[in-house]
Design a protein around this motif. Structure first.
Motif, PDB file in Angstrom:
ATOM      1  N   LYS A   1     -42.823 -58.789  13.024  1.00 46.55           N
ATOM      2  CA  LYS A   1     -42.453 -58.672  14.525  1.00 46.55           C
ATOM      3  C   LYS A   1     -41.373 -59.684  14.624  1.00 46.55           C
ATOM      4  O   LYS A   1     -41.080 -60.802  14.019  1.00 46.55           O
ATOM      5  N   LEU A   2     -40.265 -59.288  15.540  1.00 46.93           N
ATOM      6  CA  LEU A   2     -39.131 -60.023  15.557  1.00 46.93           C
ATOM      7  C   LEU A   2     -38.641 -59.791  16.974  1.00 46.93           C
ATOM      8  O   LEU A   2     -39.147 -58.730  17.676  1.00 46.93           O
ATOM      9  N   GLU A   3     -37.769 -60.649  17.372  1.00 41.71           N
ATOM     10  CA  GLU A   3     -37.036 -60.649  18.727  1.00 41.71           C
ATOM     11  C   GLU A   3     -35.700 -60.674  18.718  1.00 41.71           C
ATOM     12  O   GLU A   3     -34.990 -61.416  18.057  1.00 41.71           O
ATOM     13  N   LEU A   4     -34.909 -59.750  19.241  1.00 45.97           N
ATOM     14  CA  LEU A   4     -33.470 -59.514  19.125  1.00 45.97           C
ATOM     15  C   LEU A   4     -32.982 -59.439  20.600  1.00 45.97           C
ATOM     16  O   LEU A   4     -33.488 -58.410  21.346  1.00 45.97           O
ATOM     17  N   GLY A   5     -31.930 -60.015  20.986  1.00 45.18           N
ATOM     18  CA  GLY A   5     -31.513 -59.862  22.364  1.00 45.18           C
ATOM     19  C   GLY A   5     -32.557 -59.921  23.477  1.00 45.18           C
ATOM     20  O   GLY A   5     -32.333 -58.972  24.502  1.00 45.18           O
ATOM     21  N   GLY A   6     -33.484 -60.727  23.441  1.00 43.82           N
ATOM     22  CA  GLY A   6     -34.696 -60.522  24.423  1.00 43.82           C
ATOM     23  C   GLY A   6     -35.542 -59.526  24.236  1.00 43.82           C
ATOM     24  O   GLY A   6     -36.411 -59.411  25.253  1.00 43.82           O
ATOM     25  N   VAL A   7     -35.391 -58.656  23.173  1.00 43.09           N
ATOM     26  CA  VAL A   7     -36.364 -57.486  23.007  1.00 43.09           C
ATOM     27  C   VAL A   7     -37.192 -57.562  21.898  1.00 43.09           C
ATOM     28  O   VAL A   7     -36.769 -57.971  20.887  1.00 43.09           O
ATOM     29  N   GLU A   8     -38.464 -57.621  22.109  1.00 40.99           N
ATOM     30  CA  GLU A   8     -39.529 -57.573  21.333  1.00 40.99           C
ATOM     31  C   GLU A   8     -39.691 -56.163  20.269  1.00 40.99           C
ATOM     32  O   GLU A   8     -39.687 -55.003  20.800  1.00 40.99           O
ATOM     33  N   ILE A   9     -39.480 -56.319  18.894  1.00 44.02           N
ATOM     34  CA  ILE A   9     -39.436 -55.239  18.052  1.00 44.02           C
ATOM     35  C   ILE A   9     -40.360 -55.546  17.013  1.00 44.02           C
ATOM     36  O   ILE A   9     -40.861 -56.427  16.559  1.00 44.02           O
ATOM     37  N   THR A  10     -41.209 -54.409  16.858  1.00 37.43           N
ATOM     38  CA  THR A  10     -41.971 -54.514  15.593  1.00 37.43           C
ATOM     39  C   THR A  10     -41.851 -53.545  14.302  1.00 37.43           C
ATOM     40  O   THR A  10     -41.228 -52.396  14.665  1.00 37.43           O
ATOM     41  N   ALA A  11     -42.011 -54.147  13.371  1.00 42.56           N
ATOM     42  CA  ALA A  11     -41.577 -53.234  12.062  1.00 42.56           C
ATOM     43  C   ALA A  11     -42.627 -52.563  11.444  1.00 42.56           C
ATOM     44  O   ALA A  11     -43.976 -53.375  11.222  1.00 42.56           O
ATOM     45  N   TYR A  12     -42.573 -51.387  11.028  1.00 39.88           N
ATOM     46  CA  TYR A  12     -43.794 -50.821  10.253  1.00 39.88           C
ATOM     47  C   TYR A  12     -43.381 -49.917   9.165  1.00 39.88           C
ATOM     48  O   TYR A  12     -42.141 -49.937   8.866  1.00 39.88           O
ATOM     49  N   GLU A  13     -44.316 -49.774   8.283  1.00 42.63           N
ATOM     50  CA  GLU A  13     -43.932 -48.770   7.002  1.00 42.63           C
ATOM     51  C   GLU A  13     -44.861 -47.612   7.176  1.00 42.63           C
ATOM     52  O   GLU A  13     -45.977 -47.705   7.613  1.00 42.63           O
ATOM     53  N   ASP A  14     -44.425 -46.608   6.667  1.00 42.62           N
ATOM     54  CA  ASP A  14     -45.180 -45.222   6.572  1.00 42.62           C
ATOM     55  C   ASP A  14     -45.664 -45.159   5.365  1.00 42.62           C
ATOM     56  O   ASP A  14     -45.392 -44.128   4.451  1.00 42.62           O
ATOM     57  N   ASN A  15     -46.837 -45.902   4.928  1.00 43.30           N
ATOM     58  CA  ASN A  15     -47.422 -46.003   3.704  1.00 43.30           C
ATOM     59  C   ASN A  15     -48.009 -44.667   3.231  1.00 43.30           C
ATOM     60  O   ASN A  15     -48.026 -44.355   2.085  1.00 43.30           O
ATOM     61  N   ASN A  16     -48.609 -43.803   4.182  1.00 44.97           N
ATOM     62  CA  ASN A  16     -49.296 -42.673   4.029  1.00 44.97           C
ATOM     63  C   ASN A  16     -48.179 -41.604   4.083  1.00 44.97           C
ATOM     64  O   ASN A  16     -48.646 -40.197   3.891  1.00 44.97           O
ATOM     65  N   HIS A  17     -46.938 -41.719   4.331  1.00 45.22           N
ATOM     66  CA  HIS A  17     -45.956 -40.475   4.492  1.00 45.22           C
ATOM     67  C   HIS A  17     -46.417 -39.651   5.484  1.00 45.22           C
ATOM     68  O   HIS A  17     -46.369 -38.261   5.321  1.00 45.22           O
ATOM     69  N   VAL A  18     -47.084 -40.228   6.794  1.00 47.49           N
ATOM     70  CA  VAL A  18     -47.447 -39.260   7.972  1.00 47.49           C
ATOM     71  C   VAL A  18     -46.241 -38.493   8.456  1.00 47.49           C
ATOM     72  O   VAL A  18     -46.497 -37.353   8.859  1.00 47.49           O
TER      73      VAL A  18
END
Length: 511
Positions: free
Chosen positions: A446-463
């Motif tokens: 998770k990170l915050e840029l410009g006052g906006v919370e962003i969540t990072a993911y990976e598509d491990n199952n290639h959904v």
């Protein structure tokens, strides 16, 4: 070589394929690939090894393309590009076998980048590029990563670009190729007057319009300007069926350019693999072409009815198993100018559409109901395409079938970039409702840029995006001003580069 390829391709296309494969052999690519497979076996747990392998294969294809074009010359560049398109269409079909031609048939994105290179080809212009590619391959094998130079640019420059709508919003397309979701939108782009059918067999509906130009001889000596309309039945199903209508003008003809489903053009010394007969259908005199070739994966019989009217050549491409002679006669008889159509819908209602200019941008905003972010540049990555994706559309075959309307913009590295690899891409999605189900993805940070919370993911199952390797693309999800955003990075593996692009998106104002 698979039997089906030998049956489908003509002599020119077979020459292109064999030359490409021989270049692989001459470069000893298969031997180098075996070393990479060995490195994968030893370092299977290292994602950089998988990413390097994927990029190495793309670089191999670009190098081989340039070598083939150097041998063929500029006058064959368009023809070679058409061979690549033919193979891409073939491999994308559900009935196609798994064919391995040393990666000649690549994914849609890689094929697009290769075709762009082919379109810009000038003799001797890629010799340095081939040497540079070889250098990168050697360096990659040592470092197992990609060296990149420091990037240039500031956020203020990005913001200035974002407000400039005078440029094309789909710059990879031009007058040589465009597609449209409706006939009305196609007619907004000036072309010669042509007729369209006002009757369709039961179950068929309008899918899209393509404008393209084609030539095979120097100085555009046999140039043809084509308007192609596709009608589809059973869209997205295994028994999907299509009828194509083509109108063309120019010095060449559809037969010579291999544009007829019922006839594959043969050279003078070759025995035709099609039958042609002069016929009259609904008082229209023309030629009926019937494909005599048979191969296991396509048992239907391809046919084309070809005629001329008012200086324009027309063709109806179909399979005899999917349309009767009576239905063909009704279709031929129904041809009228677009303003006279009464029975067939060409409005493309509910279908996805590309964004070319301000008119398309306004239409997209009306569908979405919010101001969109569409910067023309993101820290060295340039806008290469924009599509308004409609949920449940009937005119695109993308693997990702979203459940809500979304604006999809693609940013790619320019060919002369010193900061990015040729295959680096950013996909940006904007929608009123969540586009991706976070519960199906794997949380990474998770990170915050410009006052906006962003969540990072990976598509491990290639959904959402099936992958041919074990590399997982990072997904960044956030919500800003009641709009859901998703950014997917392909090939851009450094987090600093990713965060710089994300920060530029967040700071861009909607319009």
């Amino acid at each position: 070589m698979p039997e089906d390829i030998g049956t489908i391709a003509d002599s020119t296309q077979l020459t292109h394929i064999l030359m490409h494969e021989l270049i692989h052999y001459k470069r000893k690519d298969l031997w180098f690939n075996s070393l990479w497979i060995l490195s994968i076996g030893l370092h299977w747990y290292n994602p950089f090894v998988w990413l390097s392998l994927r990029k190495m294969k793309v670089d191999q294809e670009v190098a081989c393309d340039s070598s083939v074009l150097e041998a063929l010359g500029e006058h064959e560049a368009r023809s070679y590009g058409m061979t690549l398109l033919m193979l891409s269409r073939l491999f994308s079909r559900q009935f196609s076998p798994l064919i391995n031609l040393s990666h000649f048939g690549d994914g849609k994105h890689e094929a697009k980048r290769r075709i762009m290179m082919i379109a810009k080809f000038k003799k001797d212009s890629y010799k340095l590029s081939a040497a540079a590619i070889l250098f990168v391959l050697v360096l990659s094998s040592i470092l197992l990563t990609n060296a990149t130079d420091a990037r240039k640019g500031t956020e203020s420059a990005v913001a200035a670009q974002a407000t400039n709508l005078g440029l094309d919003l789909y710059p990879i397309y031009n007058d040589s190729f465009r597609w449209f979701h409706s006939l009305g939108r196609a007619l907004d782009f000036p072309k010669y007057a042509f007729k369209v059918p006002d009757y369709l067999p039961e179950g068929y509906r309008f899918e899209n319009v393509l404008y393209y130009r084609n030539f095979t001889r120097p100085n555009d000596a046999d140039l043809i300007d084509v308007a192609s309309i596709t009608f589809v039945a059973n869209f997205g199903q295994k028994n999907e069926q299509t009828i194509e209508i083509k109108a063309s003008k120019g010095n060449g003809n559809l037969l010579e350019h291999n544009q007829l489903r019922g006839a594959h053009f043969q050279r003078a010394n070759e025995t035709p693999k099609y039958r042609q007969e002069a016929v009259t259908i609904s008082d229209v005199k023309g030629i009926l072409f019937t494909d005599k070739r048979r191969y296991k994966q396509r048992p239907e019989t391809g046919k084309s009815f070809y005629w001329q009217d008012g200086g324009v050549s027309y063709a109806i491409d179909y399979y005899s198993e999917h349309m009767s002679q009576d239905e063909l006669a009704k279709m031929v008889q129904s041809f009228v100018f677009p303003q006279q159509v009464q029975h067939v819908r060409y409005d493309g209602e509910g279908n996805s559409f590309p964004l070319y200019d301000e008119e398309d941008l306004l239409a997209a905003k009306n569908v979405l109901g919010f101001k969109v972010k569409i910067p023309l540049e993101l820290y060295g990555l340039q806008l290469s395409g924009s599509i308004m994706l409609r949920a449940g559309d009937q005119n695109t075959g993308y693997a990702f079938r979203q459940a809500t309307d979304a604006l999809w913009t693609t940013y790619s590295a320019p060919n002369d970039s010193s900061s990015y690899d040729i295959n680096d891409t950013l996909l940006l999605y904007q929608s009123k409702d969540p586009l991706f189900n976070a519960s199906e993805l794997s949380l990474t940070r998770k990170l915050e840029l410009g006052g906006v919370e962003i969540t990072a993911y990976e598509d491990n199952n290639h959904v959402y995006f099936p992958s041919g390797t074990e590399v997982n693309f990072p997904y960044y999800l956030w919500k800003q001003d009641d709009v859901y955003y998703t950014a997917v990075f392909s090939g851009i593996d450094k987090q600093k580069y990713q965060e710089d692009s994300l920060n530029a998106i967040i700071s861009t104002s909607g319009q």
